[in-house]
Design a protein around this motif. Structure first.
Motif, short mmCIF file in Angstrom:
data_model
loop_
_atom_site.label_atom_id
_atom_site.label_comp_id
_atom_site.label_asym_id
_atom_site.label_seq_id
_atom_site.Cartn_x
_atom_site.Cartn_y
_atom_site.Cartn_z
N LEU A 73 -50.00 -41.13 44.21
CA LEU A 73 -50.29 -42.25 45.54
C LEU A 73 -51.69 -42.44 45.73
N ARG A 74 -52.33 -41.11 46.24
CA ARG A 74 -53.93 -41.20 46.58
C ARG A 74 -54.66 -42.05 45.38
N SER A 75 -54.35 -41.56 44.39
CA SER A 75 -55.29 -41.89 43.04
C SER A 75 -55.14 -43.66 42.73
N TYR A 76 -53.80 -44.05 42.89
CA TYR A 76 -53.62 -45.65 42.31
C TYR A 76 -53.45 -46.51 43.44
N LEU A 77 -53.04 -46.14 44.77
CA LEU A 77 -52.53 -46.73 45.88
C LEU A 77 -53.33 -46.66 46.99
N PHE A 78 -53.97 -45.44 47.54
CA PHE A 78 -54.79 -45.21 48.61
C PHE A 78 -56.25 -45.15 48.31
N LYS A 79 -56.93 -46.01 47.39
CA LYS A 79 -58.40 -45.90 47.09
C LYS A 79 -59.03 -44.60 46.67
N LYS A 80 -58.10 -43.62 46.11
CA LYS A 80 -58.55 -42.43 45.69
C LYS A 80 -59.30 -41.50 46.76
N LYS A 81 -58.88 -41.77 48.14
CA LYS A 81 -59.69 -41.03 49.05
C LYS A 81 -58.75 -39.98 49.84
N GLU A 82 -59.35 -38.65 49.69
CA GLU A 82 -58.69 -37.67 50.41
C GLU A 82 -58.31 -37.88 52.14
N ASN A 83 -57.45 -37.26 52.39
CA ASN A 83 -57.15 -37.51 53.83
C ASN A 83 -57.61 -36.30 54.69
N ALA A 97 -69.82 -47.16 63.56
CA ALA A 97 -69.78 -48.03 62.33
C ALA A 97 -68.36 -47.41 61.86
N LYS A 98 -68.03 -45.95 61.87
CA LYS A 98 -66.78 -45.63 61.39
C LYS A 98 -65.60 -46.34 61.82
N LYS A 99 -64.43 -46.78 60.98
CA LYS A 99 -63.33 -47.16 61.35
C LYS A 99 -62.18 -46.19 60.81
N LEU A 100 -60.98 -46.48 61.10
CA LEU A 100 -59.94 -45.83 60.59
C LEU A 100 -59.21 -47.07 59.95
N PRO A 101 -59.16 -47.24 58.57
CA PRO A 101 -58.71 -48.62 57.92
C PRO A 101 -57.15 -48.36 58.05
N VAL A 102 -56.62 -49.78 57.61
CA VAL A 102 -55.09 -49.84 57.97
C VAL A 102 -54.60 -49.02 56.86
N TYR A 103 -54.96 -48.77 55.77
CA TYR A 103 -54.12 -48.04 54.77
C TYR A 103 -53.80 -46.57 55.01
N LYS A 104 -54.63 -46.20 56.17
CA LYS A 104 -54.46 -44.77 56.52
C LYS A 104 -52.90 -44.55 56.95
N ILE A 105 -52.37 -45.80 57.65
CA ILE A 105 -50.97 -45.67 58.29
C ILE A 105 -50.16 -45.50 57.16
N PRO A 106 -50.02 -46.04 56.17
CA PRO A 106 -48.90 -45.86 54.98
C PRO A 106 -49.44 -44.50 54.19
N SER A 107 -50.53 -44.29 54.29
CA SER A 107 -50.81 -43.03 53.55
C SER A 107 -50.44 -41.85 54.35
N VAL A 129 -50.35 -38.26 64.02
CA VAL A 129 -51.30 -38.59 65.08
C VAL A 129 -52.28 -39.30 64.22
N VAL A 130 -52.72 -39.00 62.88
CA VAL A 130 -53.68 -39.89 62.33
C VAL A 130 -53.22 -41.21 62.01
N ALA A 131 -51.78 -41.45 61.65
CA ALA A 131 -51.38 -42.67 61.61
C ALA A 131 -51.49 -43.43 62.85
N SER A 132 -51.06 -42.99 63.63
CA SER A 132 -50.99 -43.45 65.03
C SER A 132 -52.53 -43.78 65.73
N ALA A 133 -53.42 -43.08 65.32
CA ALA A 133 -54.95 -43.31 65.68
C ALA A 133 -55.30 -44.36 64.79
#
Length: 426
Positions: A73-83, A97-107, A129-133
């Protein structure tokens, strides 16, 4: 009134109205997400744990499946970024400048669900907590008027998520203050209280029940010194948990191949589950079982070995779960460890020192003490645990023990898994 003053007044009114509307929306979305994640996780964790209890082979299979699916899921759906967990929120809070992108919610939603349901020894609290943030951060990005209020809207989302997850609005507000914001402004008060009010109304409509159904009758003043001892023990154990997470994450970070991380992590998790099935997932199922009648438990040699095994292995298997790609944090592990630490302490006191203390009280206070020491947030732990058991009889001893456990932990090691940075320790 001058024209400039009138414009300024209208601007404040418009900002107040928009902040109120977006806070209410954040509260509803975070509550809906939080309750959905909790119910789905409980449902599938119960099914899969039952399957594994009937056939031990599933204890070997499930962790590997869960970690593998998360990796893909992280590799092919969530931009290969670690949580990164709560550290992501700190980064967004401290940087314009730092934002919490929208994909963090489903991720975090799906990764948290998969981690716990398939046996990863952590909880969905940090995922929530992170998805809510992220919901709060995304809302802030949609309106120029909210540019200066990123932290407040992130905190509103977190407070609403915690409120829905633990049925404790005070714990939601306090966590946002103690751990995330660390300061109170008028905007923080407005956005957080509104979001929490909506979230709490939502779970009242759904008739959400407390996680633990217990009945606390009373507590005795003579037990206070023993409670303080429990606070010190919880502080020491929390440092063990924190250092285990930091150390094992560092070791796994040195492994370059993700396949090796997943296989290594799965083997360690599966082996631990075969030895102690109580470590499966959040572990709340094991705590609920003992909560039914802790007074009937006798301190035998086998029981003592089991308790010590849980206290020793839980921090390790939690650390391995997180280091090998699982999504979660130390909320659930802290409460799990605290419950068994409290039970073991009470049984030892009653068996060898004739202390005549109440094991149930020690379990509840132990949960709060471990959580307080692990995240350095005593007031959050106080109201969160009282909300989980829906009982405030132990309010005073929990408050005292939470302060003792946090102080003990900070004296031994000043960092939590959320505040530690590699360059802070030489």
């Amino acid at each position: 009134m001058s024209k400039t003053a009138l414009i300024r007044k209208n601007y404040k009114l418009i900002k107040f109205q928009k902040l109120s509307i977006v806070s209410a929306l954040i509260g509803f979305l975070c509550a809906f997400m939080s309750v959905s994640l909790k119910r789905l996780t409980e449902h599938y964790e119960e099914i899969l744990f039952h399957k594994a209890s009937l056939n031990w082979v599933f204890f070997l299979i499930f962790p590997l499946v869960g970690l593998s699916v998360i990796y893909f899921l992280r590799s092919y759906l969530f931009k290969k970024k670690e949580n990164k967990g709560i550290k992501e929120i700190f980064e967004a809070r401290d940087s314009k400048a730092k934002k919490l992108p929208v994909y963090k919610i489903p991720s975090h939603f799906f990764n948290g669900l998969l981690t716990v349901a398939f046996g990863g020894s952590t909880g969905i609290e940090v995922s929530t907590v992170v998805a809510s943030a992220a919901i709060g951060s995304v809302a802030q990005q949609k309106e120029n008027l909210f540019k200066r209020h990123k932290t407040e809207l992130i905190c509103a989302g977190i407070a609403a998520g915690i409120t829905a997850l633990f049925s404790s609005p005070v714990a939601g507000i306090l966590f946002s203050f103690e751990v995330i914001s660390r300061k109170v402004t008028k905007t923080f008060a407005l956005t957080t209280v509104l979001a929490v009010a909506v979230a709490y109304s939502f779970i009242l409509v759904l008739d959400e029940q407390p996680l633990f159904q217990v009945s606390v009758s009373n507590w005795h003043l003579y037990a206070l010194p023993y409670f303080l001892l429990l606070g010190v023990l919880a502080g020491v154990n929390s440092v063990y948990l924190t250092k285990a997470v930091i150390y094992i994450k560092k070791k796994f970070a040195a492994i370059e191949k993700h396949s090796v991380k997943i296989i290594t992590g799965s083997v360690i998790i599966s082996t631990s589950l075969l030895v102690l099935p109580q470590l499966y997932g959040e572990g709340y199922h094991a705590v609920k079982t003992i909560f039914t009648n802790p007074d009937s438990i006798v301190l035998t040699t086998s029981f003592t070995i089991t308790m010590l095994g849980i206290l020793f292995l839980k921090p390790i298997i939690t650390s391995v779960t997180l280091a090998s790609g699982g999504d979660g944090g130390v909320f659930a592990p802290s409460m799990f460890i605290g419950a068994f630490l409290g039970l073991l302490t009470a049984l030892v006191l009653n068996t060898f020192f004739e202390a005549n203390v109440i094991p149930l009280n020690f379990m509840i206070i132990g949960m709060a003490a471990m959580l307080s020491a692990s995240i350095h947030a005593p007031f959050t732990a106080l109201f969160l645990i009282c909300g989980l058991v829906n009982d405030y009889t132990l309010f005073f001893p929990i408050l005292v023990v939470c302060l003792v456990s946090k102080t003990t932990a900070k004296l031994i090691y000043p960092y939590t898994v959320y505040t530690f940075q590699p360059n802070t320790v030489k």
